[in-house]
Design an enzyme around this catalytic site. Sequence first.
Site, PDB file in Angstrom:
ATOM      1  N   ASP A  70       0.856  -1.173   0.000  1.00  0.00           N
ATOM      2  CA  ASP A  70       0.000   0.000   0.000  1.00  0.00           C
ATOM      3  C   ASP A  70       0.903   1.238   0.000  1.00  0.00           C
ATOM      4  OD1 ASP A  70      -2.347   1.577   0.311  1.00  0.00           O
ATOM      5  OD2 ASP A  70      -1.913   1.724   2.448  1.00  0.00           O
ATOM      6  N   ASP A 113      -1.427  -0.931   6.122  1.00  0.00           N
ATOM      7  CA  ASP A 113      -1.617  -0.464   7.497  1.00  0.00           C
ATOM      8  C   ASP A 113      -3.040  -0.025   7.804  1.00  0.00           C
ATOM      9  OD1 ASP A 113      -1.722   1.916   6.014  1.00  0.00           O
ATOM     10  OD2 ASP A 113      -0.916   3.078   7.688  1.00  0.00           O
ATOM     11  N   ASP A 117      -6.883  -2.308   3.805  1.00  0.00           N
ATOM     12  CA  ASP A 117      -5.928  -3.354   3.413  1.00  0.00           C
ATOM     13  C   ASP A 117      -6.266  -4.711   4.025  1.00  0.00           C
ATOM     14  OD1 ASP A 117      -4.225  -1.522   1.995  1.00  0.00           O
ATOM     15  OD2 ASP A 117      -3.486  -0.823   3.932  1.00  0.00           O
TER      16      ASP A 117
END
Length: 721
Positions: free
Chosen positions: A407, A606, A610
Amino acid sequence: MAQPTPAAAAAAASASAGAAPIYTCPMHPEIRQDHPGDCPKCGMTLEPVLPSLGDDQNPELADFTHRFWWTLPLSVIVAVLAMFGHRLGWMPMGAQSWLEFALSVPVVLWAGWPFFVRGAQSVWNRSPNMWTLVSLGTGSAFVYSVVATVAPQVFPDSFVSMGRVSVYFEAAAVIISLTLLGQLLELKARAQTSAAIKSLLGLSPKTARRIAADGSEQDIALAQVQVGDKLRVRPGEKVPVDGVVVEGSSALDESMLTGEPLPVTKRAGDKLIGATLNTSGALVMQSEHVGAATVLSQIVQMVALAQRSRAPMQRMADAAAGYFVYGVVAAAVLTFLGWGIFGPAPSWVFGLINAVSVLIIACPCALGLATPMSIMVATGRGATHGVLFRDAAAIENLRKVDTLIVDKTGTLTEGRPAFEKAVGVAGFDAVEVLRLAASLDQGSEHPLAAAIVAAARAKKLALENPEQFDSSSGIGVRGSLQGKAVALGNQAWMAQQHVDVAPLAAQAEALRADGASVMHLAVDAQLAGILAVSDPVKATTAGALAILRQAKLRVIMATGDGLTTAQAVGKRLGIDDVHGGVTPADKLKLVEQLKSEGRIVAMAGDGINDAPALARADVGIAMGTGTDVAMNSAQLTLVKGDLRGIATARALSVATVANMKQNLAFALVYNALGIPLAAGVLYPFTGWLLSPMFAALAMSLSSASVIGNALRLRGADIDET
């Protein structure tokens, strides 16, 4: 930090509260009870899930030490009599048998009593193990020798040697002593595998300095700190619990938890982690998490849970061990019959002694300990480097990963974005765009939302509470403000709301080209403006990606930000495979697509958005600076949120799996060679026979050797640079 499982949390909570600890088996972690005892499967003494910082000696180690040293002289005397008594001729051999009997009784029946109890329990529980073999071997030699001493007339003349029926009290006694010695070595070595958890437990200070409402200060026990208390942290002291700085500034050493060697400057509003060291200035903090909710407590819980998990590789060992004891007993019976029928005189005596050697030398304990000991040491080592594995499977699988999806926000970047500018359209000015966006974003958990709200409050704008609020994690939010439908998010979110973003498309694209994240604001399905937020790339990201590329990992970026923004960040970091404007479902599909292509996929992120991909990946990697949802979905957590930790974790994974293979190979080769040797297969060619005493020594040292090899992981090179 991620929330622990109920079992781990209960164990940690009971340990911290001084309640009775939970006990488990190092080889069979599914065995759990609230009192000490022996494992019903393998007979090993249960140990606390969480070790204690107390100096109290392991009671089993103390008991075995007592039994060993009090009976060792008797075993030595019996062995000397058996070896040299007939040469001295100082007493009739029949009388010597009675003397050996008298000397060996305390050794076998007192010092060896725990072994016979465990052996009987293994039969009762229908779970044959090491103690089945030890009790059968020593029991057979001792009972035979007792009968030969008390009623020698029942044996044929072929059993008579040097004026008496051959007895083997020395074998039974020495085997007991050597088994005790092996247990002492094993217990001491096993204690070292808990060193990492003990060091973590020892990080917390014992007291905290609380500031009362009237301004007075008092030192109190750490357990008395409550959420919301104001605490003073003086230079050289440790932060007592997790919280936020209220007054002052200082540099804090967080290396004991995060592995970060450089002190981190903390000012008013910054978060503090309990057990970190205040190196310079004085701070006043407000506590936010205490007891089992602190980062340190959760790290301890995660490490303890991972240490007790089973590696997939252990399934092979478990399957082998399930049949191992039956095979050994069968081999001992065949040895006894083979020597008795075909061996030289006294054939049945040779048969008995070699059968005892077969029973004694086999060690299923070494096979059972092969991977658990490696896992215990590895998880402890990882914790000291800020790398937390959820279970043994994560350690075993990480080394196989060939593709890493990352990410952007909070993973590649700092995750603390700052508001840049707002642009209004259709009668909305920049201030109003910011005010409306911040009002709506008050209910969002996204880091970009926090930056917008902080900017509006800094400008002292009057924010409203949304009457309705709905979040689609990672792409946008919507709600109602003073009866107007307001939506805020990326282009994909605007498309879902049927909002035309063309009026500000050129300005939005220019901002994205500079690396900013752009959000669109719509009021009653009409575009009202755009907001730009920038999130600087972490200083360590470029170096971390270089290390991962050297390890031949394919790195892919997948972010909810627009494609232009994602490509700008990707270009800066040398990431060619970039996916922008993706939803949580899109990230999940990307993981599934790569897995369908035969890739072994790790996902690093995080945020809540996700979580689905983290859970679906072969190895999910959560940033310790992110949300609890992400960390609960991941198999690996990087405490300091630094991608270099992946390289550290991967190096540890490689070293650990190699260590487990070494242990399994050692245990299997040891038994493959030891059992035939004890059975006497070399006797026709060399005239060699393995004494039961040497078999006992080899058996005792095998488990200690496996544990010793596992402890080498404490010195393995796993540095990320």
